[in-house]
Design an enzyme around this catalytic site. Structure first.
Site, short mmCIF file in Angstrom:
data_model
loop_
_atom_site.label_atom_id
_atom_site.label_comp_id
_atom_site.label_asym_id
_atom_site.label_seq_id
_atom_site.Cartn_x
_atom_site.Cartn_y
_atom_site.Cartn_z
N ARG A 1 -56.57 -38.32 -23.46
CA ARG A 1 -55.48 -39.30 -23.94
C ARG A 1 -54.10 -39.05 -23.32
NH1 ARG A 1 -55.37 -40.36 -30.18
NH2 ARG A 1 -54.65 -42.28 -29.41
N ARG B 1 -53.43 -39.23 -43.10
CA ARG B 1 -52.55 -39.76 -41.69
C ARG B 1 -52.54 -41.40 -41.95
NH1 ARG B 1 -53.29 -36.88 -36.44
NH2 ARG B 1 -51.87 -38.77 -35.89
N ASP C 1 -61.94 -47.88 -33.49
CA ASP C 1 -61.64 -47.34 -34.87
C ASP C 1 -62.31 -47.55 -35.87
OD1 ASP C 1 -59.31 -46.04 -33.46
OD2 ASP C 1 -57.82 -47.80 -33.99
N LYS D 1 -51.23 -49.32 -40.19
CA LYS D 1 -50.56 -48.23 -39.39
C LYS D 1 -50.20 -48.34 -38.11
CE LYS D 1 -53.50 -44.62 -37.83
NZ LYS D 1 -53.04 -44.30 -36.19
N ASN D 2 -51.09 -49.05 -37.32
CA ASN D 2 -50.91 -48.99 -36.00
C ASN D 2 -49.90 -50.35 -35.67
OD1 ASN D 2 -52.45 -46.96 -35.46
ND2 ASN D 2 -54.38 -47.78 -34.64
N CYS E 1 -55.97 -33.76 -27.57
CA CYS E 1 -56.21 -34.39 -28.85
C CYS E 1 -57.93 -34.36 -29.11
CB CYS E 1 -55.85 -36.05 -28.48
SG CYS E 1 -56.56 -37.11 -29.61
#
Ligand code: EPU
Length: 422
Positions: free
Chosen positions: A123, A402, A310, A22-23, A118
């Protein structure tokens, strides 16, 4: 809203194919804005965030199409597009800020909504703004938007030395993309070193960019006049792989992760090894075997190559049912313990004090209804549910959608009793 229903207590056995990251995919979709030529990405994961980013690009006037089963997507960003990222899309996904660098570099202007609040921390995007200003952009914040343009008479950003106050992943990516088309040299100091940065740099190099030092904290970019189209394969998702490793370590079993890159997961694999899991890895796979309760491991999240924030929630779920106590320190985000109270509802013993959580391992968890609060918190609740006695319902799994490509189907494929309830 969809939920997951899990009956815990089954070991996991078999093979799982790890998807594209994803990132890495998110900045790489934005990099397609840097050229009018077609750009093809392969191994793009099927995720809500990827769909949101595609919508954001569509909304600007980028043409895109998907092809094939293997996550192929092509993009073409015409010279006439509208360089704007509206609040309605940005508020659902902070990574939308990644359009700022490419839009400024190619079109000399951009209007990008500020992301707002968030769940995992405040952030801010102040470093992104400072870096673009160092490259010559004029940026005003008005009506909730960053309104950026070049000074009168200028047609390109210029190179600069950018040393951010802290290491920022998407900040480094924005600067890389902007600097690739800027006039002159850019030096990024204190750059993030995540494998997703390296993957983006390799894509930009395939487009004709001149970049050296990616994967280290000093990246040197020599700007070029134009970039061309390319085909690029998105790197494997190390966080998805790490999540499956923790799941197998928690439930016991024997699983091979195909297309997983062990060298991107050193910090997590070291801890799993110390916990008592057997890990074997080759070029394109990781095999994990575990049985019985593992030993709890203390860790501290830091930037790559340290232990990833993460993976904090997923490893904490494993610590909850391990033997002994552990101390988990979260140093990247100030509010990333939202899973703790939900894990406690499943019977975990955890106490938090600021950025530290102390986990006392217990020999069993018991199923309950729990609520997902963000992407990685959701994954930790799924892991806990796979271990807990009886039925666990994980509510609000749109967070999971997501960032995980068909997680419940992949888990079912290796023996989990898990289903989606509409
Ligand atoms: N920060 C600032 N100002 C800035 C930028 C960052 O104060 O202008 C602070 C942040 O508040 C945070 C720290 O710097 O405390 C590091 O944040 P970073 O900018 O590195 O995070 P990010 O780029 O917004 C990416 C990932 C996150 C991941 C973090 C840290 C993407 C799209 N997102 O976020 O992924 O947690 O790096 O590794 O790459 C996830 O996938 O679940 C996720 C949240």
């Amino acid at each position: 809203m969809d939920k997951l229903r899990i009956i815990g207590g089954r070991p996991l056995n078999g093979e799982v194919t790890i998807s594209g990251a994803k990132n890495a995919a998110l900045p790489e979709l934005c990099a397609t804005l840097l050229t009018a030529e077609p750009v093809t990405l392969t191994n793009v994961p099927r995720l809500r965030d990827v769909a949101t980013m595609r919508l954001l690009l569509d909304n600007m006037g980028v043409q895109s199409e998907t092809h094939g089963e293997r996550g192929g997507m092509s993009f073409q960003a015409p010279d006439s597009l509208k360089p704007e990222a509206p609040y309605e899309l940005v508020k659902t996904m902070r990574a939308s800020v990644l359009v700022l660098g490419p839009l400024l570099a190619r079109f000399g202007r951009a209007r990008v909504s500020l992301p707002g609040g968030c769940a995992i921390g405040s952030r801010p995007v102040d470093q992104h703004i400072k870096g673009m200003q160092a490259m010559g952009a004029e940026i005003l914040v008005e009506h909730g938007y960053m309104v950026a343009q070049l000074p009168a008479g200028k047609t390109r950003l210029h190179g600069a030395r950018i040393a951010t106050d802290m290491i920022t992943v998407t900040g480094t990516e924005n600067f890389l993309m902007a600097a690739a088309l800027a006039e002159g040299e850019t030096l990024l100091e204190n750059a993030a070193q995540e494998p997703e940065i390296t993957d983006l740099a390799e894509m930009l190099i395939a487009m004709g960019a001149k970049i050296e030092g990616h994967g280290t904290s000093r990246i040197h970019i020599q700007g070029v006049d134009r970039l061309r189209g390319c085909t690029h394969q998105v790197v494997a998702d190390r966080i998805e792989a790490g999540t499956f490793l923790c799941a197998v370590a928690a439930t016991g079993g024997d699983v091979i992760l195909r297309h997983a890159r062990a060298e991107h997961l050193d910090a997590v694999i070291d801890k799993l090894h110390d916990a008592g899991a057997e890990i074997e890895a080759g070029d394109d796979f990781i095999r994990v075997r575990a049985s019985g309760r593992l030993k709890a491991q203390s860790f501290r999240t830091t930037e790559y190559p340290g232990f990833p924030t993460d993976m904090q929630a997923q490893f904490m779920a494993l610590n909850c049912i391990a033997t002994g106590s552990s101390k988990v320190t979260e140093t990247i985000f100030e509010n990333r313990f939202m899973h703790v109270n939900e894990l406690v509802r499943l019977g975990a013993k955890i106490q938090t004090d600021g950025k530290v959580a102390v986990v006392e391992g217990t020999d069993k968890l018991s199923g309950a209804i729990v609520m997902a609060t963000d992407l990685r918190a959701s994954a930790s609740l799924v892991i806990a549910g796979l271990v807990a006695e009886g039925e666990t319902i994980v509510d609000r799994i749109y967070h999971l959608d997501r960032g995980y490509d068909q997680m419940e189907a992949k888990l079912r494929g290796i023996g989990a009793d898990i289903e989606r309830i509409k």
